[in-house]
Design a protein around this motif. Structure first.
Motif, PDB file in Angstrom:
ATOM      1  N   ASP A  28     -87.224 -31.176 -81.417  1.00  0.00           N
ATOM      2  CA  ASP A  28     -88.355 -31.100 -82.353  1.00  0.00           C
ATOM      3  C   ASP A  28     -88.138 -31.970 -83.598  1.00  0.00           C
ATOM      4  O   ASP A  28     -89.073 -32.205 -84.366  1.00  0.00           O
ATOM      5  CB  ASP A  28     -88.617 -29.644 -82.769  1.00  0.00           C
ATOM      6  CG  ASP A  28     -89.878 -29.509 -83.603  1.00  0.00           C
ATOM      7  OD1 ASP A  28     -90.933 -30.014 -83.147  1.00  0.00           O
ATOM      8  OD2 ASP A  28     -89.821 -28.941 -84.717  1.00  0.00           O
ATOM      9  N   ASN A 198     -83.985 -15.840 -75.565  1.00  0.00           N
ATOM     10  CA  ASN A 198     -84.011 -16.084 -76.999  1.00  0.00           C
ATOM     11  C   ASN A 198     -82.902 -16.970 -77.544  1.00  0.00           C
ATOM     12  O   ASN A 198     -82.248 -16.621 -78.534  1.00  0.00           O
ATOM     13  CB  ASN A 198     -84.044 -14.759 -77.759  1.00  0.00           C
ATOM     14  CG  ASN A 198     -85.446 -14.220 -77.910  1.00  0.00           C
ATOM     15  OD1 ASN A 198     -86.299 -14.881 -78.484  1.00  0.00           O
ATOM     16  ND2 ASN A 198     -85.692 -13.054 -77.357  1.00  0.00           N
ATOM     17  N   MET A 200     -81.933 -19.669 -80.009  1.00  0.00           N
ATOM     18  CA  MET A 200     -82.632 -19.765 -81.294  1.00  0.00           C
ATOM     19  C   MET A 200     -83.526 -20.996 -81.402  1.00  0.00           C
ATOM     20  O   MET A 200     -84.519 -20.992 -82.126  1.00  0.00           O
ATOM     21  CB  MET A 200     -81.639 -19.703 -82.463  1.00  0.00           C
ATOM     22  CG  MET A 200     -81.022 -18.334 -82.665  1.00  0.00           C
ATOM     23  SD  MET A 200     -82.193 -16.965 -82.526  1.00  0.00           S
ATOM     24  CE  MET A 200     -83.258 -17.285 -83.920  1.00  0.00           C
ATOM     25  N   GLU A 201     -83.181 -22.048 -80.698  1.00  0.00           N
ATOM     26  CA  GLU A 201     -84.099 -23.193 -80.670  1.00  0.00           C
ATOM     27  C   GLU A 201     -85.110 -22.962 -79.557  1.00  0.00           C
ATOM     28  O   GLU A 201     -84.743 -22.889 -78.387  1.00  0.00           O
ATOM     29  CB  GLU A 201     -83.337 -24.486 -80.372  1.00  0.00           C
ATOM     30  CG  GLU A 201     -84.255 -25.688 -80.295  1.00  0.00           C
ATOM     31  CD  GLU A 201     -83.709 -26.832 -79.438  1.00  0.00           C
ATOM     32  OE1 GLU A 201     -84.140 -27.966 -79.663  1.00  0.00           O
ATOM     33  OE2 GLU A 201     -82.876 -26.600 -78.546  1.00  0.00           O
ATOM     34  N   PRO A 202     -86.391 -22.875 -79.900  1.00  0.00           N
ATOM     35  CA  PRO A 202     -87.390 -22.729 -78.842  1.00  0.00           C
ATOM     36  C   PRO A 202     -87.432 -23.995 -77.980  1.00  0.00           C
ATOM     37  O   PRO A 202     -87.035 -25.066 -78.433  1.00  0.00           O
ATOM     38  CB  PRO A 202     -88.708 -22.573 -79.606  1.00  0.00           C
ATOM     39  CG  PRO A 202     -88.333 -22.277 -81.024  1.00  0.00           C
ATOM     40  CD  PRO A 202     -86.997 -22.901 -81.240  1.00  0.00           C
ATOM     41  N   VAL A 251     -79.111 -29.471 -78.391  1.00  0.00           N
ATOM     42  CA  VAL A 251     -79.892 -28.362 -77.845  1.00  0.00           C
ATOM     43  C   VAL A 251     -79.373 -27.059 -78.457  1.00  0.00           C
ATOM     44  O   VAL A 251     -78.170 -26.797 -78.444  1.00  0.00           O
ATOM     45  CB  VAL A 251     -79.809 -28.322 -76.302  1.00  0.00           C
ATOM     46  CG1 VAL A 251     -80.488 -27.084 -75.745  1.00  0.00           C
ATOM     47  CG2 VAL A 251     -80.459 -29.582 -75.711  1.00  0.00           C
ATOM     48  N   GLY A 252     -80.307 -26.285 -78.993  1.00  0.00           N
ATOM     49  CA  GLY A 252     -79.932 -25.100 -79.765  1.00  0.00           C
ATOM     50  C   GLY A 252     -79.795 -23.848 -78.933  1.00  0.00           C
ATOM     51  O   GLY A 252     -80.546 -22.897 -79.082  1.00  0.00           O
ATOM     52  N   GLY A 253     -78.800 -23.844 -78.065  1.00  0.00           N
ATOM     53  CA  GLY A 253     -78.535 -22.674 -77.229  1.00  0.00           C
ATOM     54  C   GLY A 253     -79.401 -22.687 -75.979  1.00  0.00           C
ATOM     55  O   GLY A 253     -80.468 -23.311 -75.938  1.00  0.00           O
ATOM     56  N   SER A 284     -93.727 -22.075 -79.857  1.00  0.00           N
ATOM     57  CA  SER A 284     -93.564 -21.071 -80.907  1.00  0.00           C
ATOM     58  C   SER A 284     -92.698 -19.965 -80.309  1.00  0.00           C
ATOM     59  O   SER A 284     -92.538 -19.878 -79.088  1.00  0.00           O
ATOM     60  CB  SER A 284     -94.928 -20.500 -81.309  1.00  0.00           C
ATOM     61  OG  SER A 284     -95.460 -19.751 -80.224  1.00  0.00           O
ATOM     62  N   ARG A 285     -92.144 -19.129 -81.138  1.00  0.00           N
ATOM     63  CA  ARG A 285     -91.342 -18.030 -80.610  1.00  0.00           C
ATOM     64  C   ARG A 285     -92.198 -17.121 -79.724  1.00  0.00           C
ATOM     65  O   ARG A 285     -91.741 -16.605 -78.711  1.00  0.00           O
ATOM     66  CB  ARG A 285     -90.701 -17.238 -81.767  1.00  0.00           C
ATOM     67  CG  ARG A 285     -89.822 -16.083 -81.338  1.00  0.00           C
ATOM     68  CD  ARG A 285     -88.674 -16.492 -80.426  1.00  0.00           C
ATOM     69  NE  ARG A 285     -87.838 -17.512 -81.017  1.00  0.00           N
ATOM     70  CZ  ARG A 285     -86.848 -18.125 -80.371  1.00  0.00           C
ATOM     71  NH1 ARG A 285     -86.553 -17.804 -79.129  1.00  0.00           N
ATOM     72  NH2 ARG A 285     -86.159 -19.072 -80.963  1.00  0.00           N
TER      73      ARG A 285
END
Ligand code: FES
Ligand code: FES
Lengths: 780, 152
Positions: A28, A198, A200-202, A251-253, A284-285
């Motif tokens: 993003d 979940n 944390m990075e969507p 990449v956030g997880g 979005s989450r």
């Protein structure tokens, strides 16, 4: 090379500087000139036919570039999202895979299922336009309940009883017979709660198409960009492989949820080509809750038979696994080959039979989530063993010890298709019991009782099969791809080293550990090694990161490549030093003529290979080597986790007061990183045991669609953790490693629930053990 | 509408839509992508920045509310060669894995420690309750914050 930065050293991570200064580059964070933004049309219903989509009003909105639907996608010839693992049923027939178009065309089957994509010049406009699209649905009764599903209407026309497969493993007859002869049978019903991963990075995607070259580029939040490219080319047929580049930057997880080939990433790339401009989408989450593949969701009946001496004689398991509305990329394999195969646990139970029904429901697809099948298996085994101990009035640790596979029994063939290579289960049990001060639990219980608290202790002795996977075996069992890994080492002309790996790091720290491995093997400075991953344009091939496979398979590939570098370097050095090849030794970055003081450094040899003046006649220039490593067997990390809890009798609140993890991961490359992996896994497991639950109502609406109602573990939900290790090296890979990514999530749920059961004195508690459930249990 | 705001010591006058969030202003208008968005219900803390010396969730503040304010983001507290003690401690204690929660976590932690010098383990855990990390299990984050507290 400095030894303090080699294999086994707690080296600080290379990747951290960019993350702590805010200069990480996640999908993003990337933008392209002329970029447009996407929003998805998503089903508000769990089950409905799509009758009509009217988008004129949306298209008329200023800034809207296109409203595209599944109909157009199908017209463009894009194929379905495939399931990558073909499971064979009891009767030998193939599982029944329902068609899964990336964008729904005729019917929607879960809330949040995408059926169209709106492209506009801003996110706000795209979202507003999506609201202006009017879709006429014919609502149908959703099939949500996992038990009733097989007696309900068909969700998919071709799937009778909503059953994807009826699968089994092990000898049913022998198990039944042994169960009949058992002196005692413990039987329990178990729910393994649905989880929502979940990271944390969507999820996010940025699609780019160059008309002049027909090149497609997809930046995306993937754990395995090469697999994404392969599936998008070979199955979805969005573009041929050589015209498609998939890049997974920072990449956030992931925890499994970013392995799969999803609708949205596919649609974004397709839309970019349709409109001729780059298109970006970031979930979005709320979208993530609905549209990321979920995890777990099993109902199980398990029976354990014991003889009069308390030896386990038979284990019979019957599971219903919720697969959701479609088979996600690996959804079929998780409750079968990654689950049934682990039912021996650490024990020498001679007769085991497992049967699993994989069931479609009108809920989000279910696929691998940290541990993937192995936490579910561990939960089954460790809950029934614990219950048996309580029923028989024996110490749960003693009953486990009595039935453990002894250290001299390896290799050990289980009745459920695996050959455990090595292990010492009693050693980790003993260490964990000592750390927990297990013998003094009665005093701690009494002390807690004085404060009005009920204290309990719970064990989980887990095993997992990691290092996925020996390709031949996996393909024989239904995998659609090999599960080897690739690695490449380039020694640059100036002697520093660039490493390319098909593994992908999204928090695991490969840029550090893989550099440690290569620095150690080649005897170069840690800082002289750079690791490249996550880009199909730079890395030859790869299968990505999941199933605790990266160091065991990806790291092994790099060892092989390093061996080749040393072999070629030795030839060059022998020539330059006018010695026989057999007389060249390589150590600490030096090629040395044995019993002499004549030597050349790797850097000198590398330079000579690129400036080949004094060089062997028959040797190609350059010092760059590739290797593919296909493991011989799985690896089998195992250990003992012990949880201690205190239950507040007035409120039902369970406090986790201590957690001890003793794991055998074989050799460890970076203990700091390994401990961190255990911490993270344990807290996800604690989350499953005490807090997290993905709940649908009977209309198939997700009741837990945000952080307001899906309870994530937070800092004040957990204590400091105690992490320790025992070591039996893996005998069949060059590093002796087993993998550490999932252990915490595998052991923790059973340990925590066993502790809650111990505190409450009742077996009747399901995950998550929320204050309400616990309080009700306390009321009897 | 026009917003005058100082970010990391630099004054900006920006033209933004009325409904622009502070986090959007930072990420989209100023390209400060270190501040992340992890949720849409103000629950995760990934977007935490400092506004006039206090930590705020930038997804919950309108750009308009930042009118005249001094905003500091993760990019503004230290640099690669001069790290803030909290950044240093996060690296030192392996308090991050994927790094996505990290900027928000660091910004919250700095505010927490500056308001509570000498904070203990339980205080850190309670104080960081508004920041979710899915990777680390918090153990090393708590260690890092306590270590930084001794150096701040
Ligand atoms: S993005 Fe601001 S709290 Fe989650
Ligand atoms: S480091 Fe990944 S969410 Fe915290």
């Amino acid at each position: 090379m400095a030894k303090e930065q080699g294999i086994g050293a707690a080296v600080k991570r290379k990747e951290d500087l960019r993350f702590i200064t805010g200069s990480g580059r996640y999908t993003d964070d990337l933008n392209q000139p002329g970029q447009l933004y996407a929003a998805f049309l998503r089903s508000p219903y769990a089950r409905a036919d799509i009758l009509d989509i009217r988008s004129e009003e949306a298209e008329a909105l200023e800034g809207v570039v296109a409203v595209l639907t599944g109909v157009q996608m199908a017209e463009d010839g894009l194929g379905d999202l495939p399931c990558g693992w073909q499971v064979k049923q009891k009767d030998g027939s193939d599982m029944v895979s329902a068609p899964h178009p990336p964008l729904a065309v005729q019917a929607v089957n879960y809330v949040g299922e995408p059926y169209g994509i709106v492209v506009a010049d801003s996110i706000a406009t795209a979202l507003q336009a999506a609201e202006l699209v009017t879709t006429e649905f014919r609502e149908l009764d959703p099939i949500v309940d996992l038990v009733l599903a097989t007696d309900s209407e068909r969700i998919h026309a071709d799937v009778a009883r909503n059953l994807a497969y009826d699968w089994e493993l092990g000898d049913a007859e022998a198990t039944d017979a042994a169960m009949q002869r058992a002196a005692h049978v413990t039987r329990i019903e178990i729910t393994n709660n649905r989880l929502i991963p979940n990271a944390m990075e969507p999820r996010a995607a940025l699609g780019i198409y160059e008309a002049a070259t027909e090149e497609h580029t997809l930046y995306t939040t993937s754990q395995n960009p090469h697999l994404e490219r392969l599936v998008l080319s070979a199955f979805v047929q969005i573009a041929p492989e050589h015209k498609l580049r998939v890049i997974a930057p920072d990449v956030g997880g992931g925890f499994g949820s970013k392995i799969f080939i999803y609708a949205e990433e596919t649609a974004v790339l397709w839309a970019a080509r349709r409109v001729g401009r780059p298109v970006k989408w970031t979930a979005s989450r709320s979208e993530a809750f609905l549209a990321d593949a979920h995890g777990r969701d099993h109902l199980t009946t398990v029976e354990l038979g014991l003889d009069a001496q308390n030896n386990f004689v038979a284990l019979r398991v019957s599971t219903r696994a919720n697969l959701g509305a479609y088979l996600s990329t690996f959804g079929s394999s998780v409750p079968t080959y990654l689950y049934g195969t682990l039912m021996a646990g650490q024990y020498r139970t001679p007769n085991i039979h497992v049967e699993v029904s994989g069931v479609y429901t009108n809920t989000s697809p279910v696929d691998a989530y940290r541990g993937a099948g192995r936490p579910e298996a561990t939960y089954v085994v460790e809950r029934v063993v614990e219950t048996a101990a309580r029923e028989l009035g024996v110490d749960p640790a003693d009953l486990r010890r009595k039935n453990m596979i002894p250290p001299d029994a390896f290799p050990y063939e289980t009745p459920v298709a695996l050959v455990y290579d090595t292990g010492n289960y009693e050693a980790s049990l003993d260490k964990a019991l000592a750390l927990a001060d297990y013998v003094a639990i009665a005093e701690r219980k009494a002390e807690a009782a004085g404060r009005g608290k009920r204290r309990g202790i719970g064990l989980a002795c887990y095993i997992e099969a990691c290092g996925l996977a020996p390709s031949k075996l996996a393909i024989a069992l239904g995998a659609g791809v090999g599960l080897y890994e690739s690695g490449e080492i380039r020694v640059n002309p100036t002697g520093n080293v660039t490493v390319f790996t098909g593994s992908h790091s999204h928090g695991q720290g490969h840029e550090t550990t893989f550099a440690q491995v290569v620095a150690d093997r080649l005897g170069v400075e840690f800082d002289a090694v750079e690791v490249v991953h996550g880009d199909t344009g730079r890395v030859e091939f790869g299968l990505g990161t999941y199933g605790s496979r990266s160091i065991a398979v990806g790291g092994s590939a790099l060892c092989r490549a390093a061996d080749k570098i040393i072999a070629k370097g030795s030839r060059i050095a022998a020539h330059m030093l006018e010695a026989e090849l057999e007389d060249i030794d390589f150590a600490d970055g030096q090629f040395q003529v044995r019993d002499s003081n004549r030597s050349l450094s790797l850097g000198e040899v590398a330079f000579a290979s690129y400036v080949p003046a004094d060089y062997p006649e028959d040797l190609e220039p350059g010092l760059s080597e590739k290797a593919f490593y296909d493991p011989e067997n799985f690896t089998y990390p195992a250990g003992t986790h012990i949880a201690e809890v205190e239950v507040d009798v007035d409120t039902g609140v369970v406090e986790l007061v201590s957690f001890i993890a003793v794991d055998d991961f074989g050799h460890v490359i970076n203990p700091m990183i390994v401990e961190g992996q255990v911490h993270g896994g344990v807290v996800q497991g604690v989350g499953q045991a005490l807090l997290e639950h993905g709940i649908y109502d009977d209309q198939g609406q997700l009741q837990t669609g945000s952080y307001m109602d899906y309870c994530m573990p937070r800092a004040d939900d957990v204590p400091d953790l105690v992490v320790d290790a025992t070591v039996t090296p893996c005998p069949h890979n060059p590093l002796g490693v087993k993998g550490c990514g999932e252990a915490g999530a595998i052991g923790a749920p059973a340990a925590v629930i066993n502790a809650v059961v111990d505190a409450l004195g009742t077996n009747d508690i399901s995950m998550p053990a929320t204050p309400e459930k616990v309080w009700r249990a306390l009321q009897g | 509408m026009q917003v005058e705001v100082t970010v990391n010591g630099q004054a900006h006058v920006l033209e933004v839509a009325d409904n622009t969030l502070l986090v959007e202003l930072l990420r989209e208008n100023l390209g400060l992508t270190g501040t992340h968005v992890g949720c849409d219900t103000s629950q995760c803390g990934a977007c935490t920045v400092h506004m006039d010396g206090r930590s705020v969730k930038a997804c919950t503040v309108l750009a308009a509310q930042a009118q005249g304010a001094e905003v500091v983001t993760i990019e503004g507290i230290g640099s690669a060669d001069a790290l803030h003690p909290m950044q240093e401690a996060f690296r030192d204690c392996h308090a991050l894995q994927c790094g996505f929660c990290t900027p928000g976590m660091i910004m919250s932690a700095i505010d927490l420690v500056s308001r509570n010098p000498g904070i203990d383990n339980a205080g850190v855990r309670a104080g960081l309750e508004g920041n979710i990390c899915r990777c680390t299990g918090y153990h090393n984050i708590v260690r890092a914050v306590i270590q930084a507290a001794q150096n701040m």
